[in-house]
Motif scaffolding. Structure first.
Motif, PDB file in Angstrom:
ATOM      1  N   LEU A 198      34.377 -31.018 -20.604  1.00  8.19           N
ATOM      2  CA  LEU A 198      33.117 -31.662 -20.997  1.00  8.19           C
ATOM      3  C   LEU A 198      32.352 -30.739 -21.934  1.00  8.19           C
ATOM      4  N   LEU A 199      31.758 -31.313 -22.979  1.00  9.75           N
ATOM      5  CA  LEU A 199      30.912 -30.544 -23.893  1.00  9.75           C
ATOM      6  C   LEU A 199      29.465 -30.999 -23.756  1.00  9.75           C
ATOM      7  N   SER A 200      28.566 -30.054 -23.760  1.00 11.96           N
ATOM      8  CA  SER A 200      27.134 -30.346 -23.713  1.00 11.96           C
ATOM      9  C   SER A 200      26.645 -30.688 -25.115  1.00 11.96           C
ATOM     10  N   GLN A 201      25.808 -31.712 -25.226  1.00 16.03           N
ATOM     11  CA  GLN A 201      25.183 -31.986 -26.528  1.00 16.03           C
ATOM     12  C   GLN A 201      23.691 -31.721 -26.393  1.00 16.03           C
ATOM     13  N   ASP A 202      23.186 -30.895 -27.284  1.00 13.58           N
ATOM     14  CA  ASP A 202      21.807 -30.419 -27.185  1.00 13.58           C
ATOM     15  C   ASP A 202      21.172 -30.378 -28.569  1.00 13.58           C
ATOM     16  N   ALA A 203      19.885 -30.685 -28.625  1.00  9.41           N
ATOM     17  CA  ALA A 203      19.166 -30.588 -29.897  1.00  9.41           C
ATOM     18  C   ALA A 203      19.291 -29.180 -30.482  1.00  9.41           C
ATOM     19  N   ALA A 204      19.396 -28.199 -29.612  1.00 10.71           N
ATOM     20  CA  ALA A 204      19.525 -26.815 -30.088  1.00 10.71           C
ATOM     21  C   ALA A 204      20.761 -26.635 -30.961  1.00 10.71           C
ATOM     22  N   ASN A 205      21.792 -27.448 -30.761  1.00 11.06           N
ATOM     23  CA  ASN A 205      22.987 -27.332 -31.618  1.00 11.06           C
ATOM     24  C   ASN A 205      22.601 -27.442 -33.086  1.00 11.06           C
ATOM     25  N   ARG A 206      21.628 -28.316 -33.367  1.00 13.89           N
ATOM     26  CA  ARG A 206      21.165 -28.489 -34.747  1.00 13.89           C
ATOM     27  C   ARG A 206      20.371 -27.272 -35.211  1.00 13.89           C
ATOM     28  N   ALA A 207      19.575 -26.692 -34.315  1.00 16.51           N
ATOM     29  CA  ALA A 207      18.779 -25.504 -34.666  1.00 16.51           C
ATOM     30  C   ALA A 207      19.675 -24.339 -35.051  1.00 16.51           C
ATOM     31  N   TRP A 208      20.852 -24.276 -34.429  1.00 16.75           N
ATOM     32  CA  TRP A 208      21.767 -23.172 -34.735  1.00 16.75           C
ATOM     33  C   TRP A 208      22.234 -23.214 -36.188  1.00 16.75           C
ATOM     34  N   MET A 209      22.111 -24.378 -36.826  1.00 21.28           N
ATOM     35  CA  MET A 209      22.513 -24.507 -38.235  1.00 21.28           C
ATOM     36  C   MET A 209      21.420 -24.018 -39.184  1.00 21.28           C
ATOM     37  N   GLN A 210      20.210 -23.767 -38.644  1.00 20.12           N
ATOM     38  CA  GLN A 210      19.082 -23.381 -39.503  1.00 20.12           C
ATOM     39  C   GLN A 210      19.032 -21.881 -39.747  1.00 20.12           C
ATOM     40  N   GLY A 211      19.682 -21.117 -38.895  1.00 24.82           N
ATOM     41  CA  GLY A 211      19.626 -19.669 -39.052  1.00 24.82           C
ATOM     42  C   GLY A 211      19.819 -19.010 -37.708  1.00 24.82           C
ATOM     43  N   ALA A 212      19.717 -17.685 -37.693  1.00 23.33           N
ATOM     44  CA  ALA A 212      19.895 -16.952 -36.447  1.00 23.33           C
ATOM     45  C   ALA A 212      18.777 -17.317 -35.482  1.00 23.33           C
ATOM     46  N   THR A 213      19.121 -17.612 -34.254  1.00 20.95           N
ATOM     47  CA  THR A 213      18.115 -17.870 -33.220  1.00 20.95           C
ATOM     48  C   THR A 213      18.378 -16.870 -32.109  1.00 20.95           C
ATOM     49  N   TYR A 214      18.559 -17.340 -30.903  1.00 26.30           N
ATOM     50  CA  TYR A 214      18.995 -16.473 -29.810  1.00 26.30           C
ATOM     51  C   TYR A 214      20.510 -16.287 -29.872  1.00 26.30           C
ATOM     52  N   ALA A 233      11.964 -27.642 -30.518  1.00 22.69           N
ATOM     53  CA  ALA A 233      11.180 -28.194 -31.617  1.00 22.69           C
ATOM     54  C   ALA A 233      12.034 -29.212 -32.358  1.00 22.69           C
ATOM     55  N   VAL A 234      12.520 -30.200 -31.604  1.00 16.78           N
ATOM     56  CA  VAL A 234      13.511 -31.112 -32.181  1.00 16.78           C
ATOM     57  C   VAL A 234      12.979 -31.836 -33.412  1.00 16.78           C
ATOM     58  N   SER A 235      11.657 -32.012 -33.510  1.00 19.13           N
ATOM     59  CA  SER A 235      11.114 -32.671 -34.703  1.00 19.13           C
ATOM     60  C   SER A 235      11.296 -31.822 -35.950  1.00 19.13           C
ATOM     61  N   MET A 236      11.563 -30.524 -35.779  1.00 18.60           N
ATOM     62  CA  MET A 236      11.668 -29.616 -36.913  1.00 18.60           C
ATOM     63  C   MET A 236      13.115 -29.239 -37.253  1.00 18.60           C
ATOM     64  N   TYR A 237      14.070 -29.624 -36.428  1.00 22.50           N
ATOM     65  CA  TYR A 237      15.428 -29.129 -36.638  1.00 22.50           C
ATOM     66  C   TYR A 237      16.132 -29.848 -37.782  1.00 22.50           C
ATOM     67  N   ASP A 238      15.896 -31.145 -37.877  1.00 20.91           N
ATOM     68  CA  ASP A 238      16.711 -31.961 -38.773  1.00 20.91           C
ATOM     69  C   ASP A 238      15.941 -32.260 -40.051  1.00 20.91           C
ATOM     70  N   THR A 239      15.222 -31.274 -40.563  1.00 20.66           N
ATOM     71  CA  THR A 239      14.324 -31.487 -41.689  1.00 20.66           C
ATOM     72  C   THR A 239      14.037 -30.141 -42.346  1.00 20.66           C
ATOM     73  N   LYS A 240      13.307 -30.177 -43.446  1.00 22.40           N
ATOM     74  CA  LYS A 240      12.914 -28.931 -44.099  1.00 22.40           C
ATOM     75  C   LYS A 240      11.744 -28.293 -43.336  1.00 22.40           C
ATOM     76  N   PRO A 241      11.528 -26.976 -43.499  1.00 21.93           N
ATOM     77  CA  PRO A 241      10.427 -26.332 -42.776  1.00 21.93           C
ATOM     78  C   PRO A 241       9.069 -26.963 -43.091  1.00 21.93           C
ATOM     79  N   LYS A 242       8.250 -27.109 -42.071  1.00 25.83           N
ATOM     80  CA  LYS A 242       6.905 -27.651 -42.220  1.00 25.83           C
ATOM     81  C   LYS A 242       5.919 -26.677 -41.596  1.00 25.83           C
ATOM     82  N   PRO A 243       4.649 -26.693 -42.070  1.00 26.54           N
ATOM     83  CA  PRO A 243       3.666 -25.799 -41.455  1.00 26.54           C
ATOM     84  C   PRO A 243       3.453 -26.160 -39.985  1.00 26.54           C
TER      85      PRO A 243
END
Lengths: 334, 334
Positions: free
Chosen positions: B43-59, B246-256
């Motif tokens: 089984l694989l977990s699906q998480d919004a964080a998977n998308r954040a990992w594409m934005q740059g280094a996180t944890y 911050a799922v509203s911010m993962y799939d988009t360009k950076p916002k203030p």
């Protein structure tokens, strides 16, 4: 009958605070009602928060046009119809910009009982010193070997925060608005480095990177805005940000918050926490003990910037918002 | 020799994540080196964080084009050159979107030992349940009688957060992205109210004001963005915001960031704190005990949204970012 000279906030500022927002008058001091005291103003505190009070309700109700301009201060009770106070008592209250204030006795507290000048009741032993202490020690926490960033480093609170951090064994980086102030912060206050955020030669980000190549553990934020933005990207894992004020946002129209909120808070597990000094009143005894001791031992230098004359209160506050003070600005009224 | 079907992140998204960011291939499973194990993916977990990992280094380090798409998952050890693991062990690791993963034994942990289906190791007793528990209990703190706001209320974490809050005696307000989901959150999860933030009839601010006329004490933030903005203005004095994602911010360009940072944090004395689930691993035993007990007693309903087939992982993640799941989304690979 006593005459009371007052400075009124005749109109709320729509952009930068200016002298034409203020007016003055003279009115008779009213007779006291039961429970009231009459205070003769000695010293008024000048704080960036005074400007925030014009933006709307905060931890106090918003100021409106026509109000006596609000301000914390120290004065002497000259008449009392409250059994808790008697003439001659030195007290602190929201006195406002006026020579005499008639206030409910319950709104008044005793000035600190200490051997130094009464101005210390508004600086080291008052709102400035207590805010610095509680914000750094009880909100952010600071440990020896950590790196501490302080904005408005030459200001009343920042100048004390950095020195407490130094006493606690942290590396201290200040941010201020001109080169001369920065050199003063380094030489007189003993910060390791102070960065001029208005420098035309080098971006704040690059200066911060050079000053703190290993990142920031604690940021004591007096400004918000661009400095907070830059600090967020420089914070280390599990960093703490004590939100003390947002002076960059007070004298201007509303602006969005920093990029990276909340994303950076999650990835770096940061804590941002706002506070005001009275939240930690139960720990004031510790703060007063430590601050007095450090000043007595010579480890903490206190700088006061006292302007003479009630009539100079408006220019004093406008100047403070532009960053012209070094240390705690006050107005001596009598 | 075993063949390993893999799904690659062939290119990083520049805006919204889309199917053409992914590719697949088949390669032989390599021979094990000393210290490695071979895991057969279940089984694989699906998480919004998977998308954040594409934005740059996180944890974790950033994903780059050409990587096997990363994902936490549960699998069975089929071969081991690490004395800590043997064939047949059920384990958890960053397996990635592939049928077999060859991983250092030190990067692998045992799946929870429990009586229920193995999927609970990724939902109730895994990242979703633990994140919900630690964020609400150990980061924000929640007390009976308080008002709790939860964004992404129908999601894997939000759906559990609100139920824990209800069990603790708080009033629970959810936010989700369509009316049908909102009704499901109210009926199946027992939230007091769920607000559709995409409603064309009523602004989020007005809906929140109606749902929480006395304000919000704790906000569990899965989204950031406009919902965080609205919540900040509705927070009560000394409110706490657990920054989980911050799922509203993962799939988009950076916002203030939101207006009111840091001003509202100061005036309301708010605390915003980011966390990830592993920060509280030392308290996992408490969480697993409580979550299991509540589910067993029937107070906590668990919803799992399991998609069959590795080949559906890209569409599953894209759908999750668009909010189509209810409860914990997973991919069953074998």
């Amino acid at each position: 009958m006593l005459t009371n000279k007052r400075i009124l906030l005749s109109q709320l500022p729509t952009d930068k605070l200016s002298l034409d927002c203020f007016d003055s008058d003279q009115v008779p001091v009213p007779d006291l009602e039961v429970g009231q005291v009459c205070i003769k103003t000695l010293l008024l505190s000048q704080d960036a928060a005074n400007r925030a009070w014009m933006q709307g309700a905060t931890y106090r109700s918003a100021l409106v046009g026509g109000d006596v301009m609000a301000s914390y201060g120290i004065g002497e009770v000259i008449e009392s119809k409250d059994a808790a106070w008697k003439p001659g008592d030195l007290v602190m209250a929201d006195i406002g910009w006026q020579e005499y204030a008639v206030i409910d006795g319950g709104q008044v507290t005793a000035a600190p009982n200490h051997k130094g000048p009464i101005s210390h009741g508004l600086s080291l032993l008052g709102v400035a010193g207590l805010t610095a202490y509680h914000g750094l020690i009880n909100v952010a926490g600071i440990h020896a070997g950590e790196t501490l960033l302080v904005s408005a480093a030459a200001g009343s609170v920042g100048s004390i925060v950095g020195q407490i951090g130094r006493i606690k064994g942290a590396r201290i980086i200040g941010v201020a608005g001109d080169d001369a102030k920065c050199r003063w912060v380094e030489r007189e206050l003993g910060f390791d480095v102070c960065i001029n955020y208005k420098s035309e030669d080098r971006q704040l980000r690059d200066q911060l990177q050079a000053a703190a190549p290993n990142g920031i553990d604690v940021y004591f934020d007096n400004t918000g805005g661009d400095i907070l933005q830059t600090a967020l990207f420089a914070m280390n894992l599990k960093g703490r940000i004590a939100c003390c004020g947002a002076v960059s946002m007070y004298d201007t129209k509303p602006k969005p918050g920093p990029f990276g909120v909340p994303g950076l808070l999650v990835t770096k597990r940061l804590r941002m926490e706002g506070f005001i000094v009275s939240d930690y009143a139960h720990l004031d005894a510790d703060a007063l003990h430590d601050l007095s001791m450090w000043e007595h031992q010579g480890g903490l230098m206190l700088f006061e910037d006292i302007i003479e004359g009630l009539e100079n209160a408006p220019a004093g506050l406008i100047g403070l918002l532009a960053g012209e003070n070094r240390g705690k600005r006050m107005i001596r009224v009598a």
